[in-house]
Enzyme design. Structure first.
Site, PDB file in Angstrom:
ATOM      1  N   GLY A 141      -4.154  -0.344  -6.619  1.00 46.85           N
ATOM      2  CA  GLY A 141      -4.015   0.042  -4.828  1.00 46.85           C
ATOM      3  C   GLY A 141      -4.923   0.528  -4.283  1.00 46.85           C
ATOM      4  O   GLY A 141      -4.829   1.332  -4.352  1.00 46.85           O
ATOM      5  N   ASP A 142      -4.086   0.305  -2.831  1.00 47.88           N
ATOM      6  CA  ASP A 142      -4.341   0.607  -1.369  1.00 47.88           C
ATOM      7  C   ASP A 142      -3.132   1.168  -0.996  1.00 47.88           C
ATOM      8  O   ASP A 142      -2.255  -0.112  -0.436  1.00 47.88           O
ATOM      9  CB  ASP A 142      -5.222  -0.267  -0.302  1.00 47.88           C
ATOM     10  CG  ASP A 142      -5.171   0.501   0.431  1.00 47.88           C
ATOM     11  OD1 ASP A 142      -4.652   1.228   1.228  1.00 47.88           O
ATOM     12  OD2 ASP A 142      -6.748   0.335   1.253  1.00 47.88           O
ATOM     13  N   HIS A 145      -3.302  14.531   4.811  1.00 48.11           N
ATOM     14  CA  HIS A 145      -4.251  15.131   5.507  1.00 48.11           C
ATOM     15  C   HIS A 145      -4.975  14.656   5.896  1.00 48.11           C
ATOM     16  O   HIS A 145      -6.190  15.045   7.109  1.00 48.11           O
ATOM     17  CB  HIS A 145      -4.830  16.316   4.754  1.00 48.11           C
ATOM     18  CG  HIS A 145      -4.944  16.611   3.975  1.00 48.11           C
ATOM     19  ND1 HIS A 145      -6.199  17.936   3.368  1.00 48.11           N
ATOM     20  CD2 HIS A 145      -5.880  16.059   2.723  1.00 48.11           C
ATOM     21  CE1 HIS A 145      -7.039  17.802   1.922  1.00 48.11           C
ATOM     22  NE2 HIS A 145      -6.807  16.519   2.703  1.00 48.11           N
TER      23      HIS A 145
END
Length: 342
Positions: free
Chosen positions: A230-231, A250
């Site tokens: 998934g994202d 980051h």
């Protein structure tokens, strides 16, 4: 204005700072020539190593002595050279922890990005950023060989972090965890191996899954650590007692970090915790290594940079986490830990 004649003010210091790229080129040449593999096996004199690598006598001794001065080789009283413990571990090609290919690949990305540093400072945009916020580094996901180099390098980079994270956090209170953006599961495997009672997961983009399955099988944790494709900006994060963001926040802007931490708060079960680690900046913003890493993030990602533990704690607090602490980790990293009320 008069020119100072102070003996301690040496113009060569400025010149050598400007020429520091030479060290990069010298180290990459040593990697390409495979200097470190034979010297990790046994000490060799300059003529012996020269013959083994097929080098010309004119430059070899200065080259090797420069590597000694750079602290990547050692030279004994008999003028024999050997790899240092670091280069034996990370730059000998027959080691599982070999970083040479990863280093070469990242330098190829870094050099153009820093060539565009002035433009980044003027515009705020990363090198090569298009109108959709995409950068050249994103192409790595479409290149299986480059992705393999990248993931293998990341394994080595976080190889010291996983075992330490398994120690500095009290995992006995929890039953499950998910490493969000956990690549092929190197850190998740280290935690699972250290704590057999845990069941874990790795949440990352679908192209990573095949690499994850290979590592999970090699580390014999496939029965306890699973992959969630998934994202994390599109899909909900998997629920677990503990969620981890490692070397992930980051990459993104402050608003995106806040969004991900809020999503993590919703996915962490009551009484659970969120662990965030990155090469964070010191509170005085004076530690050069981490500031250089921040400059890399600025030039190579649309919104990324390093940040302080206090900033991270503030984002966690805003999302609802409490009892927030931070601890140092290897590889110049810091972990910030926040807890969710039961």
């Amino acid at each position: 204005m008069p020119v100072t004649t102070d003996a301690h003010v040496d113009p060569l210091n400025i010149m050598l700072s400007g020429w520091s790229f030479m060290k990069t080129k010298i180290l990459l040449a040593a990697i390409e020539l495979d200097v470190f593999t034979p010297l990790s096996k046994r000490p060799l004199t300059e003529p012996e190593l020269r013959d083994e690598l097929g080098l010309h006598p004119r430059a070899t001794r200065d080259f090797l002595d420069t590597l000694v001065a750079m602290d990547v080789l050692e030279r004994d009283e008999d003028d024999r050279y050997r790899a240092t413990p670091d280069t034996e571990r990370y730059l000998a090609q027959d080691q599982r922890t070999y970083l040479g290919s990863f280093l070469g690949m990242t330098v190829n990305f870094l050099s153009p990005a820093f060539d565009g540093l002035v433009d980044t400072l003027r515009t705020g945009k990363a090198h090569g950023e298009d109108e959709n916020g995409e950068v050249p580094f994103a192409q790595i996901w479409q290149n299986p060989m480059a992705l393999q180099f990248f993931l293998t390098g990341m394994d080595t980079m976080n190889g010291t972090i996983g075992p330490e994270l398994a120690k500095v956090f009290d995992w006995s209170r929890y039953e499950s965890f998910v490493d969000c953006g956990g690549a092929r599961g190197n850190l998740a495997a280290a935690i699972a191996q250290a704590h057999p009672h845990l069941r874990g997961g790795v949440f990352d983009l679908p192209p990573v899954e095949a690499f994850f399955k290979q590592l999970a099988a090699d580390r014999q944790v496939a029965d306890r650590v699973v992959f969630h494709p998934g994202d994390f900006f599109v899909d909900p994060l998997p629920e677990a007692d503990v969620l981890i963001f490692g070397n992930a926040l980051h990459d993104w802007s402050e608003e995106q970090r806040k969004e991900l931490i809020k999503k993590a708060f919703n996915a962490v079960r009551p009484g659970g915790a969120l662990l965030v680690y990155d090469p964070m900046l010191d509170s005085e913003r004076r530690r050069l290594d981490n500031l250089l890493l921040s400059m890399y993030m600025l030039t190579s990602s649309p919104g990324g940079c390093e940040y302080t533990p206090d900033a991270c704690a503030g984002w966690m607090r805003e999302a609802g986490f409490t009892s927030i602490t931070s601890k140092p980790l290897p590889a110049k990293e810091t972990v910030v830990i926040g807890h969710k009320a039961a």
